[in-house]
Motif scaffolding. Structure first.
Motif, PDB file in Angstrom:
ATOM      1  N   LYS B   1       0.840  -1.194   0.000  1.00 47.28           N
ATOM      2  CA  LYS B   1       0.000   0.000   0.000  1.00 47.28           C
ATOM      3  C   LYS B   1       0.878   1.249   0.000  1.00 47.28           C
ATOM      4  O   LYS B   1       1.802   1.367   0.780  1.00 47.28           O
ATOM      5  N   GLN B   2       0.569   2.155  -0.913  1.00 47.64           N
ATOM      6  CA  GLN B   2       1.361   3.379  -1.035  1.00 47.64           C
ATOM      7  C   GLN B   2       1.169   4.261   0.187  1.00 47.64           C
ATOM      8  O   GLN B   2       0.032   4.506   0.608  1.00 47.64           O
ATOM      9  N   GLU B   3       2.260   4.752   0.733  1.00 49.91           N
ATOM     10  CA  GLU B   3       2.215   5.717   1.830  1.00 49.91           C
ATOM     11  C   GLU B   3       3.089   6.900   1.453  1.00 49.91           C
ATOM     12  O   GLU B   3       4.202   6.733   0.958  1.00 49.91           O
ATOM     13  N   VAL B   4       2.556   8.087   1.698  1.00 48.34           N
ATOM     14  CA  VAL B   4       3.256   9.321   1.358  1.00 48.34           C
ATOM     15  C   VAL B   4       3.510  10.102   2.646  1.00 48.34           C
ATOM     16  O   VAL B   4       2.583  10.336   3.424  1.00 48.34           O
ATOM     17  N   THR B   5       4.757  10.477   2.853  1.00 46.47           N
ATOM     18  CA  THR B   5       5.157  11.166   4.082  1.00 46.47           C
ATOM     19  C   THR B   5       5.808  12.491   3.743  1.00 46.47           C
ATOM     20  O   THR B   5       6.615  12.574   2.807  1.00 46.47           O
ATOM     21  N   GLN B   6       5.450  13.514   4.506  1.00 47.23           N
ATOM     22  CA  GLN B   6       6.060  14.827   4.300  1.00 47.23           C
ATOM     23  C   GLN B   6       6.740  15.284   5.583  1.00 47.23           C
ATOM     24  O   GLN B   6       6.149  15.260   6.661  1.00 47.23           O
ATOM     25  N   ILE B   7       7.984  15.680   5.411  1.00 48.37           N
ATOM     26  CA  ILE B   7       8.781  16.159   6.540  1.00 48.37           C
ATOM     27  C   ILE B   7       9.448  17.473   6.139  1.00 48.37           C
ATOM     28  O   ILE B   7       9.960  17.578   5.020  1.00 48.37           O
ATOM     29  N   PRO B   8       9.448  18.503   7.022  1.00 46.38           N
ATOM     30  CA  PRO B   8       8.838  18.492   8.351  1.00 46.38           C
ATOM     31  C   PRO B   8       7.335  18.741   8.286  1.00 46.38           C
ATOM     32  O   PRO B   8       6.821  19.152   7.250  1.00 46.38           O
ATOM     33  N   ALA B   9       6.643  18.530   9.380  1.00 42.87           N
ATOM     34  CA  ALA B   9       5.209  18.813   9.436  1.00 42.87           C
ATOM     35  C   ALA B   9       4.958  20.312   9.481  1.00 42.87           C
ATOM     36  O   ALA B   9       3.921  20.790   9.008  1.00 42.87           O
ATOM     37  N   ALA B  10       5.889  21.062  10.061  1.00 42.45           N
ATOM     38  CA  ALA B  10       5.757  22.517  10.140  1.00 42.45           C
ATOM     39  C   ALA B  10       7.137  23.137  10.046  1.00 42.45           C
ATOM     40  O   ALA B  10       8.137  22.556  10.471  1.00 42.45           O
ATOM     41  N   LEU B  11       7.162  24.348   9.483  1.00 38.34           N
ATOM     42  CA  LEU B  11       8.428  25.035   9.255  1.00 38.34           C
ATOM     43  C   LEU B  11       8.187  26.531   9.364  1.00 38.34           C
ATOM     44  O   LEU B  11       7.226  27.038   8.775  1.00 38.34           O
ATOM     45  N   SER B  12       9.047  27.208  10.106  1.00 34.69           N
ATOM     46  CA  SER B  12       8.937  28.652  10.251  1.00 34.69           C
ATOM     47  C   SER B  12      10.285  29.272   9.898  1.00 34.69           C
ATOM     48  O   SER B  12      11.294  28.913  10.496  1.00 34.69           O
ATOM     49  N   VAL B  13      10.307  30.169   8.918  1.00 31.04           N
ATOM     50  CA  VAL B  13      11.564  30.739   8.428  1.00 31.04           C
ATOM     51  C   VAL B  13      11.425  32.241   8.245  1.00 31.04           C
ATOM     52  O   VAL B  13      10.310  32.746   8.023  1.00 31.04           O
ATOM     53  N   PRO B  14      12.535  32.971   8.315  1.00 31.55           N
ATOM     54  CA  PRO B  14      12.470  34.406   8.025  1.00 31.55           C
ATOM     55  C   PRO B  14      12.411  34.655   6.536  1.00 31.55           C
ATOM     56  O   PRO B  14      12.897  33.857   5.718  1.00 31.55           O
ATOM     57  N   GLU B  15      11.814  35.768   6.195  1.00 35.60           N
ATOM     58  CA  GLU B  15      11.694  36.155   4.790  1.00 35.60           C
ATOM     59  C   GLU B  15      13.058  36.166   4.109  1.00 35.60           C
ATOM     60  O   GLU B  15      14.058  36.587   4.683  1.00 35.60           O
ATOM     61  N   GLY B  16      13.106  35.713   2.864  1.00 39.17           N
ATOM     62  CA  GLY B  16      14.333  35.746   2.085  1.00 39.17           C
ATOM     63  C   GLY B  16      15.092  34.429   2.050  1.00 39.17           C
ATOM     64  O   GLY B  16      15.960  34.238   1.193  1.00 39.17           O
ATOM     65  N   GLU B  17      14.766  33.539   2.964  1.00 37.08           N
ATOM     66  CA  GLU B  17      15.475  32.256   2.982  1.00 37.08           C
ATOM     67  C   GLU B  17      15.053  31.352   1.831  1.00 37.08           C
ATOM     68  O   GLU B  17      13.902  31.383   1.399  1.00 37.08           O
ATOM     69  N   ASN B  18      16.003  30.550   1.365  1.00 38.58           N
ATOM     70  CA  ASN B  18      15.690  29.469   0.443  1.00 38.58           C
ATOM     71  C   ASN B  18      15.361  28.246   1.281  1.00 38.58           C
ATOM     72  O   ASN B  18      16.016  27.983   2.300  1.00 38.58           O
ATOM     73  N   LEU B  19      14.347  27.501   0.887  1.00 40.18           N
ATOM     74  CA  LEU B  19      13.954  26.371   1.717  1.00 40.18           C
ATOM     75  C   LEU B  19      13.553  25.170   0.863  1.00 40.18           C
ATOM     76  O   LEU B  19      13.230  25.308  -0.316  1.00 40.18           O
ATOM     77  N   VAL B  20      13.594  24.008   1.522  1.00 41.54           N
ATOM     78  CA  VAL B  20      13.289  22.745   0.857  1.00 41.54           C
ATOM     79  C   VAL B  20      12.241  21.984   1.653  1.00 41.54           C
ATOM     80  O   VAL B  20      12.395  21.794   2.869  1.00 41.54           O
ATOM     81  N   LEU B  21      11.191  21.574   0.969  1.00 38.34           N
ATOM     82  CA  LEU B  21      10.179  20.716   1.569  1.00 38.34           C
ATOM     83  C   LEU B  21      10.346  19.317   0.995  1.00 38.34           C
ATOM     84  O   LEU B  21      10.589  19.150  -0.204  1.00 38.34           O
ATOM     85  N   ASN B  22      10.181  18.318   1.845  1.00 39.99           N
ATOM     86  CA  ASN B  22      10.428  16.941   1.445  1.00 39.99           C
ATOM     87  C   ASN B  22       9.158  16.102   1.374  1.00 39.99           C
ATOM     88  O   ASN B  22       8.239  16.274   2.179  1.00 39.99           O
ATOM     89  N   CYS B  23       9.143  15.199   0.422  1.00 42.90           N
ATOM     90  CA  CYS B  23       8.038  14.271   0.247  1.00 42.90           C
ATOM     91  C   CYS B  23       8.641  12.909  -0.097  1.00 42.90           C
ATOM     92  O   CYS B  23       9.505  12.822  -0.981  1.00 42.90           O
ATOM     93  N   SER B  24       8.227  11.877   0.625  1.00 45.42           N
ATOM     94  CA  SER B  24       8.712  10.531   0.311  1.00 45.42           C
ATOM     95  C   SER B  24       7.538   9.575   0.130  1.00 45.42           C
ATOM     96  O   SER B  24       6.475   9.775   0.745  1.00 45.42           O
ATOM     97  N   PHE B  25       7.721   8.589  -0.709  1.00 47.77           N
ATOM     98  CA  PHE B  25       6.667   7.621  -0.987  1.00 47.77           C
ATOM     99  C   PHE B  25       7.264   6.219  -1.002  1.00 47.77           C
ATOM    100  O   PHE B  25       8.437   6.035  -1.345  1.00 47.77           O
ATOM    101  N   THR B  26       6.447   5.235  -0.617  1.00 49.19           N
ATOM    102  CA  THR B  26       6.978   3.889  -0.388  1.00 49.19           C
ATOM    103  C   THR B  26       6.984   3.017  -1.646  1.00 49.19           C
ATOM    104  O   THR B  26       7.792   2.100  -1.747  1.00 49.19           O
ATOM    105  N   ASP B  27       6.101   3.296  -2.592  1.00 52.41           N
ATOM    106  CA  ASP B  27       6.005   2.494  -3.806  1.00 52.41           C
ATOM    107  C   ASP B  27       6.444   3.349  -4.982  1.00 52.41           C
ATOM    108  O   ASP B  27       5.803   4.348  -5.301  1.00 52.41           O
TER     109      ASP B  27
END
Lengths: 113, 112
Positions: B1-27
Motif C-alpha cells: 500500500k502506497q504511503e506518502v510522508t512529508q517532513i517536516p510537518a511545520a516550518l517557520s523561516v524568516p523572509e528571504g530564505e531558500n527552503l526545501v520541503l520533502n516528500c517521500s513515498f513507499t512504492d
C-alpha cells in the motif's frame, strides 16, 4: 473563471439528516473525485468517477453515495449524517490525458452535530 | 500500500530564505507526482506536476525534483516571502489506478 465549483461552502447538519453536496466542472474533464480532509489524516478519497455513467469506491466510501449526473456534475450524498462525517469535502476533476494533473474545488465545510 | 510522508510537518523561516520541503513515498511505481498549496480555509491550488519520466519542473521561484527510484521528491522555494505562508501538499498518482495518494502536508510560515 473555468474550474471546479462546489456548493454549499458551509453546512451544519443534525445527526440523521441527509444532504447532497454538489460539484460541477466546466473544463470538459472526464474524471471527477470526492475527497474528505481531516486534521492529521490528509485527504482521503471517498468515491470517484472515471467517466460519465461510472462510479467507483475509494478509500472511505461508507456512509456516502454518489451520482455522476452528466459529464459536468458529480454529487455526493449523505443519507444519514453522523458526527464522524464532520470534515471538509473537496471535489476534484482531471482531464483523461497522461500529462494532466488534478484541479480542486474550494471545498465544503460540513459539521454534523 | 502506497504511503506518502512529508517532513517536516511545520516550518517557520524568516523572509528571504531558500527552503526545501520533502516528500517521500513507499512504492516507486507512480505515474506522476503533484505539489499543491493550500491556504487556511481554502481549496488546493496546483503548483507543479512531475511525470514519472521527468526529473524536475520549475515555475517561477518554485522547483520540484523527483527521484523515483529512491521514492523522494523535494519542493525548493527560492527567496521565500510572507505570501508563501501556506500548507504544501504532495500527492502521487499510482500507475495502475485513477487515485491520488496525499501526504499530510508541511505547514510553512514565512515571517517578515
Amino acid at each position: 473563471n473555468a474550474g471546479v465549483t462546489q456548493t454549499p461552502k458551509f453546512q451544519v447538519l443534525k445527526t440523521g439528516q441527509s444532504m447532497t453536496l454538489q460539484c460541477a466542472q466546466d473544463m470538459n474533464h472526464n474524471s471527477m473525485y470526492w475527497y474528505r480532509q481531516d486534521p492529521g489524516m490528509g485527504l482521503r478519497l471517498i468515491y470517484y468517477s472515471a467517466s460519465e455513467g461510472t462510479t467507483d469506491k475509494g478509500e472511505v466510501p461508507n456512509g456516502y453515495n454518489v451520482s455522476r449526473l452528466n459529464k459536468r456534475e458529480f454529487s455526493l450524498r449523505l443519507e444519514s449524517a453522523a458526527p464522524s462525517q464532520t470534515s471538509v469535502y473537496f471535489c476534484a476533476s482531471r482531464k483523461d490525458r497522461a500529462n494532466y494533473g488534478y484541479t480542486f474545488g474550494s471545498g465544503t465545510r460540513l459539521t454534523v452535530v | 500500500k502506497q504511503e506518502v510522508t512529508q517532513i517536516p510537518a511545520a516550518l517557520s523561516v524568516p523572509e528571504g530564505e531558500n527552503l526545501v520541503l520533502n516528500c517521500s513515498f513507499t512504492d516507486s511505481a507512480i505515474y506522476n507526482l503533484q505539489w499543491f498549496r493550500q491556504d487556511p480555509g481554502k481549496g488546493l491550488t496546483s503548483l507543479l506536476l512531475i511525470q514519472s519520466s521527468q526529473r524536475e519542473q520549475t515555475s517561477g521561484r518554485l522547483n520540484a525534483s523527483l527521484d523515483k527510484s529512491s521514492g523522494r521528491s523535494t519542493l525548493y522555494i527560492a527567496a521565500s516571502q510572507p505570501g508563501d505562508s501556506a500548507t504544501y501538499l504532495c500527492a502521487v498518482k499510482q500507475g495502475n489506478t485513477d487515485k491520488l495518494i496525499f501526504g499530510t502536508g508541511t505547514r510553512l510560515q514565512v515571517f517578515p
